[in-house]
Design an enzyme around this catalytic site. Structure first.
Site, PDB file in Angstrom:
ATOM      1  N   THR A 114       0.864  -1.181   0.000  1.00  0.00           N
ATOM      2  CA  THR A 114       0.000   0.000   0.000  1.00  0.00           C
ATOM      3  C   THR A 114       0.901   1.232   0.000  1.00  0.00           C
ATOM      4  OG1 THR A 114      -0.003   0.261   2.405  1.00  0.00           O
ATOM      5  CG2 THR A 114      -1.656  -1.252   1.474  1.00  0.00           C
TER       6      THR A 114
ATOM      7  N   ALA B 208      -1.095  -3.876   8.557  1.00  0.00           N
ATOM      8  CA  ALA B 208      -2.260  -3.142   9.061  1.00  0.00           C
ATOM      9  C   ALA B 208      -2.333  -1.801   8.364  1.00  0.00           C
ATOM     10  CB  ALA B 208      -2.133  -2.920  10.571  1.00  0.00           C
TER      11      ALA B 208
ATOM     12  N   THR C   6      -1.302  -2.482  19.668  1.00  0.00           N
ATOM     13  CA  THR C   6      -0.959  -1.128  20.098  1.00  0.00           C
ATOM     14  C   THR C   6      -1.497  -0.828  21.493  1.00  0.00           C
ATOM     15  OG1 THR C   6      -1.478   1.189  19.627  1.00  0.00           O
ATOM     16  CG2 THR C   6      -3.006  -0.405  18.774  1.00  0.00           C
ATOM     17  N   ASP C   7      -0.861   0.130  22.162  1.00  0.00           N
ATOM     18  CA  ASP C   7      -1.391   0.557  23.464  1.00  0.00           C
ATOM     19  C   ASP C   7      -2.690   1.360  23.299  1.00  0.00           C
ATOM     20  OD1 ASP C   7      -0.296   2.887  22.374  1.00  0.00           O
ATOM     21  OD2 ASP C   7       1.017   3.337  24.071  1.00  0.00           O
ATOM     22  N   GLU C   8      -2.984   1.788  22.059  1.00  0.00           N
ATOM     23  CA  GLU C   8      -4.173   2.620  21.848  1.00  0.00           C
ATOM     24  C   GLU C   8      -5.467   1.860  22.130  1.00  0.00           C
ATOM     25  OE1 GLU C   8      -4.143   5.221  18.473  1.00  0.00           O
ATOM     26  OE2 GLU C   8      -1.969   5.155  18.317  1.00  0.00           O
TER      27      GLU C   8
HETATM   28  P1  NAD Z   1       3.054   0.780   8.373  1.00  0.00           P
HETATM   29  O1  NAD Z   1       1.813   1.507   7.994  1.00  0.00           O
HETATM   30  O2  NAD Z   1       4.375   1.469   8.241  1.00  0.00           O
HETATM   31  O3  NAD Z   1       3.170  -0.577   7.551  1.00  0.00           O
HETATM   32  C1  NAD Z   1       2.094  -1.427   7.321  1.00  0.00           C
HETATM   33  C2  NAD Z   1       2.493  -2.402   6.225  1.00  0.00           C
HETATM   34  O4  NAD Z   1       1.388  -3.306   6.020  1.00  0.00           O
HETATM   35  C3  NAD Z   1       2.763  -1.731   4.875  1.00  0.00           C
HETATM   36  O5  NAD Z   1       3.961  -2.253   4.320  1.00  0.00           O
HETATM   37  C4  NAD Z   1       1.571  -2.103   4.031  1.00  0.00           C
HETATM   38  O6  NAD Z   1       1.858  -2.201   2.635  1.00  0.00           O
HETATM   39  C5  NAD Z   1       1.174  -3.448   4.630  1.00  0.00           C
HETATM   40  N1  NAD Z   1      -0.225  -3.789   4.407  1.00  0.00           N
HETATM   41  C6  NAD Z   1      -1.314  -2.996   4.623  1.00  0.00           C
HETATM   42  N2  NAD Z   1      -2.448  -3.657   4.301  1.00  0.00           N
HETATM   43  C7  NAD Z   1      -2.067  -4.898   3.906  1.00  0.00           C
HETATM   44  C8  NAD Z   1      -2.778  -6.046   3.478  1.00  0.00           C
HETATM   45  N3  NAD Z   1      -4.115  -6.044   3.374  1.00  0.00           N
HETATM   46  N4  NAD Z   1      -2.076  -7.163   3.160  1.00  0.00           N
HETATM   47  C9  NAD Z   1      -0.717  -7.168   3.247  1.00  0.00           C
HETATM   48  N5  NAD Z   1      -0.005  -6.110   3.639  1.00  0.00           N
HETATM   49  C10 NAD Z   1      -0.660  -4.982   3.964  1.00  0.00           C
HETATM   50  O7  NAD Z   1       2.804   0.304   9.852  1.00  0.00           O
HETATM   51  P2  NAD Z   1       3.804   0.197  11.095  1.00  0.00           P
HETATM   52  O8  NAD Z   1       3.908   1.529  11.736  1.00  0.00           O
HETATM   53  O9  NAD Z   1       5.022  -0.519  10.655  1.00  0.00           O
HETATM   54  O10 NAD Z   1       2.941  -0.722  12.073  1.00  0.00           O
HETATM   55  C11 NAD Z   1       3.095  -2.151  12.059  1.00  0.00           C
HETATM   56  C12 NAD Z   1       2.165  -2.746  13.080  1.00  0.00           C
HETATM   57  O11 NAD Z   1       2.467  -2.222  14.368  1.00  0.00           O
HETATM   58  C13 NAD Z   1       0.685  -2.428  12.832  1.00  0.00           C
HETATM   59  O12 NAD Z   1      -0.067  -3.563  13.107  1.00  0.00           O
HETATM   60  C14 NAD Z   1       0.388  -1.314  13.815  1.00  0.00           C
HETATM   61  O13 NAD Z   1      -0.975  -1.335  14.198  1.00  0.00           O
HETATM   62  C15 NAD Z   1       1.305  -1.682  14.967  1.00  0.00           C
HETATM   63  N6  NAD Z   1       1.725  -0.543  15.797  1.00  0.00           N
HETATM   64  C16 NAD Z   1       2.417   0.495  15.258  1.00  0.00           C
HETATM   65  C17 NAD Z   1       2.841   1.539  16.077  1.00  0.00           C
HETATM   66  C18 NAD Z   1       3.668   2.674  15.529  1.00  0.00           C
HETATM   67  O14 NAD Z   1       4.037   3.555  16.315  1.00  0.00           O
HETATM   68  N7  NAD Z   1       3.996   2.715  14.250  1.00  0.00           N
HETATM   69  C19 NAD Z   1       2.534   1.543  17.435  1.00  0.00           C
HETATM   70  C20 NAD Z   1       1.795   0.472  17.947  1.00  0.00           C
HETATM   71  C21 NAD Z   1       1.419  -0.583  17.126  1.00  0.00           C
END
Ligand code: NAD
Length: 350
Positions: free
Chosen positions: A37, A81, A129-131
């Site tokens: 995405t 996600a 997530t903590d959210e």
């Molecule tokens: P990000 O948005 O940078 O990356 C998400 C990745 O998922 C992307 O590479 C995207 O292409 C892929 N993706 C999206 N939809 C998809 C699908 N249907 N099938 C396959 N791939 C798909 O996200 P991030 O910041 O790296 O977060 C990773 C995880 O950690 C998530 O689950 C998020 O909820 C969780 N998280 C993130 C944070 C943060 O601070 N970034 C904090 C707490 C939890």
């Protein structure tokens, strides 16, 4: 030697995890499944020596089952996600589709291959997530694993829902699952819509630093490499069916984070040759402080006031402890963005 499936491995945390795991477990192979995405980026994992990227959707159950079977995969680490709260406010549907239906599809595939199929040893680790715990008042105790769920945004509601599905697959079918709930991550390869990379790159390119509300919302900042160590600890020492909070030990109001960003950018211009030529619109290139870019904007709808993580359980059971201080981590992150302009330039309209 193990074969892992890392969903969302071309995104920020997933990509960092691929590099982290490759360096520490060189005998393992990682299959990255990512739909690429707007947030996914092939170049994030280019050169990872023991990983390959399959462009595909976690909702494609048939594809996931085939990968699990053909590649003898015994661990899924599920990052994929929709992850940006602001986007969930303007368009919640994609969050329901990927975060809830996608996780359900992945769980169905894992169950079909691992439980109904060959019964191999397995682990499904879910990144949350903590959210999901909602918002804290200034004097409330930090979130523990026992804090009731109270998600406030479409994003956190979709993550809460996926956490419940993961839990249910353990209790109902016996799938070996663990979940980690982490705080706000920062570090290399983060898409510049999230606070830290957005503000770093806006400061370098002389754009406003848009501060929500009064800038006093509090988050617990976790360097992504500490997070990767926490996930590794969950995979190796975590008990199936359990959840673990992973925090950074750096609870800070946004304004303090923004002040640190401004200070570090100003210092970089003092100490690194050539930055004024590379970024002529940055205030320090013109004898000014980065803080002049601070701009207050209308607050995010339903903006949670404070998140804080109590990671006592992960410390006790997994020997987890965040190692990077925020100042150190932020400096390393700024250095990474300065050294990896090829990665971020196509994502930013200069
Ligand atoms: P990000 O948005 O940078 O990356 C998400 C990745 O998922 C992307 O590479 C995207 O292409 C892929 N993706 C999206 N939809 C998809 C699908 N249907 N099938 C396959 N791939 C798909 O996200 P991030 O910041 O790296 O977060 C990773 C995880 O950690 C998530 O689950 C998020 O909820 C969780 N998280 C993130 C944070 C943060 O601070 N970034 C904090 C707490 C939890």
């Amino acid at each position: 030697m193990a074969n892992l499936l890392v969903t969302g491995g071309a995104g920020f945390i997933g990509g960092n995890f691929v590099h982290y795991w490759n360096a520490r477990h060189p005998d393992d192979h990682i299959t990255v499944l990512d739909a690429l995405t707007y947030a996914g980026n092939r170049s994030t994992i280019k050169g990872a020596p023991h990983a390959d990227l399959i462009e595909g959707d976690i909702r494609d159950q048939e594809l996931v089952e085939r990968l699990l079977r053909e590649r003898s995969i015994s661990k899924i680490v599920h990052f994929a996600a929709e992850s940006h709260v602001d986007r969930s406010i303007t368009g919640p549907d994609a969050f329901i589709d990927t975060n809830i239906l996608g996780t359900n599809s992945l769980l169905k595939a894992a169950r079909s291959v691992w439980l109904d199929g060959d019964g191999r040893d397995h682990r499904f680790h879910h990144i949350s997530t903590d959210e999901v715990y909602g918002s804290l008042g200034a004097d409330d105790p930090a979130f523990s694993e026992k804090t009731p769920y109270a998600p406030n945004s479409p994003y956190s509601a979709s993550k809460a829902s996926s956490d419940h599905l993961v839990r249910a697959y353990h209790h109902t079918y016996g799938l070996e699952v663990t979940t980690s709930n982490c705080s706000n991550n920062y570090g290399p390869f983060q898409y510049p819509e999230k606070l830290i990379p957005l503000f770093l790159l806006n400061a370098l390119t002389g754009k406003p630093l848009p501060i929500y509300g009064d800038g006093m919302n509090v988050r617990d900042w976790l360097h992504v490499e500490d997070h990767c160590r926490g996930i590794e600890a969950c995979l190796s020492l975590g008990t199936a069916g359990e959840t673990y909070n992973i925090g950074g030990g750096a609870e800070l109001p946004n304004m303090e984070v923004i002040d640190t960003i401004c200070r570090e950018v100003d210092l970089a211009f003092e100490h690194i040759d050539g930055l004024a030529d590379r970024y002529p619109a940055a205030p320090p290139a013109n004898g000014k402080k980065s803080e002049i870019l601070k701009t207050f904007v209308t607050d995010r709808a339903g903006h949670d006031m404070r998140y804080a993580i109590d990671d006592t359980k992960a410390r006790a059971e997994l020997s987890y402890k965040a190692e990077r201080t925020f100042d150190e981590g932020l400096r390393q992150t700024l250095r990474w963005y300065l050294e990896n302009e090829d990665w971020w330039r196509p994502l930013v309209a200069l």
